[in-house]
Write a protein that holds these residues in place. Sequence first.
Motif, PDB file in Angstrom:
ATOM      1  N   THR A  20       0.636  -1.191   0.528  1.00 29.87           N
ATOM      2  CA  THR A  20       0.067  -0.275  -0.059  1.00 29.87           C
ATOM      3  C   THR A  20       1.384   1.319   0.280  1.00 29.87           C
ATOM      4  O   THR A  20       0.754   2.006  -0.354  1.00 29.87           O
ATOM      5  N   GLU A  21       2.328   1.196   0.312  1.00 27.97           N
ATOM      6  CA  GLU A  21       3.115   2.342   0.409  1.00 27.97           C
ATOM      7  C   GLU A  21       2.914   2.503  -1.444  1.00 27.97           C
ATOM      8  O   GLU A  21       3.414   3.606  -1.595  1.00 27.97           O
ATOM      9  N   GLY A  22       3.882   1.719  -1.127  1.00 30.97           N
ATOM     10  CA  GLY A  22       3.982   1.460  -2.521  1.00 30.97           C
ATOM     11  C   GLY A  22       3.261   2.022  -3.742  1.00 30.97           C
ATOM     12  O   GLY A  22       3.461   2.921  -4.692  1.00 30.97           O
ATOM     13  N   MET A  25       1.898   6.031  -3.378  1.00 34.60           N
ATOM     14  CA  MET A  25       3.184   6.108  -4.252  1.00 34.60           C
ATOM     15  C   MET A  25       2.729   6.600  -5.636  1.00 34.60           C
ATOM     16  O   MET A  25       3.284   7.137  -6.579  1.00 34.60           O
ATOM     17  N   GLN A  26       2.381   5.036  -6.418  1.00 34.11           N
ATOM     18  CA  GLN A  26       2.113   5.379  -7.507  1.00 34.11           C
ATOM     19  C   GLN A  26       0.819   6.092  -8.265  1.00 34.11           C
ATOM     20  O   GLN A  26       0.875   6.127  -9.336  1.00 34.11           O
ATOM     21  N   ALA A  30       0.495   7.235 -11.670  1.00 30.70           N
ATOM     22  CA  ALA A  30      -0.070   6.965 -12.885  1.00 30.70           C
ATOM     23  C   ALA A  30      -0.847   7.306 -14.201  1.00 30.70           C
ATOM     24  O   ALA A  30      -1.221   8.503 -13.578  1.00 30.70           O
ATOM     25  N   ASP A  31      -0.956   6.929 -14.848  1.00 33.81           N
ATOM     26  CA  ASP A  31      -1.470   7.250 -16.081  1.00 33.81           C
ATOM     27  C   ASP A  31      -3.307   6.369 -15.380  1.00 33.81           C
ATOM     28  O   ASP A  31      -3.909   7.175 -16.356  1.00 33.81           O
ATOM     29  N   ALA A  32      -3.335   6.277 -14.913  1.00 31.61           N
ATOM     30  CA  ALA A  32      -4.439   5.060 -14.923  1.00 31.61           C
ATOM     31  C   ALA A  32      -4.719   4.835 -13.537  1.00 31.61           C
ATOM     32  O   ALA A  32      -3.811   3.712 -13.612  1.00 31.61           O
ATOM     33  N   ILE A  33      -5.447   4.332 -12.898  1.00 28.98           N
ATOM     34  CA  ILE A  33      -5.858   4.061 -11.602  1.00 28.98           C
ATOM     35  C   ILE A  33      -7.132   2.653 -11.657  1.00 28.98           C
ATOM     36  O   ILE A  33      -8.164   3.963 -12.035  1.00 28.98           O
ATOM     37  N   VAL A 100       2.893  -2.532 -15.645  1.00 28.82           N
ATOM     38  CA  VAL A 100       0.835  -2.916 -14.960  1.00 28.82           C
ATOM     39  C   VAL A 100       1.635  -2.987 -13.536  1.00 28.82           C
ATOM     40  O   VAL A 100       1.985  -4.316 -13.266  1.00 28.82           O
ATOM     41  N   SER A 101       0.951  -2.321 -12.270  1.00 24.75           N
ATOM     42  CA  SER A 101       0.844  -3.009 -11.232  1.00 24.75           C
ATOM     43  C   SER A 101       0.262  -3.300 -10.419  1.00 24.75           C
ATOM     44  O   SER A 101      -1.760  -2.743 -10.511  1.00 24.75           O
TER      45      SER A 101
END
Length: 126
Positions: A20-22, A25-26, A30-33, A100-101
Amino acid sequence: MKTAMDLVGAAKAQIQEIDTEGAEMQTKSADAIIDVREPDEFAAGHLPGAINIPRGLLEFKLSADEALSARDLNILLYCKTSGRAALAAQAMKEMGYLHVSSISGGFDAWLQAGKPVFTPSLPDFD
């Protein structure tokens, strides 16, 4: 015969999961969530700035939406606990998406970590 959890486990071995920390930050870069939960889950609360594309429609929506078609977009995915997002991330990888993450533990982990949530308010008709 494979179970749904077997498929999720295989997907998680091939994708990038972040804590969740990363993920927080992302969200800034991010271009899209993308929230792959169902619309009613999304309406009950979601990550700020997220768009809702249910898991069952993901490949079709990505193929039809020019804004999401570039394969080098930085995309963060999540669902309730991370199973659907893992399957979605694997599908996107197979479609050629490069960055993608998926949030480990999903929206439940995000909530438990006390991260920000957007909850739309419904109009009051009284």
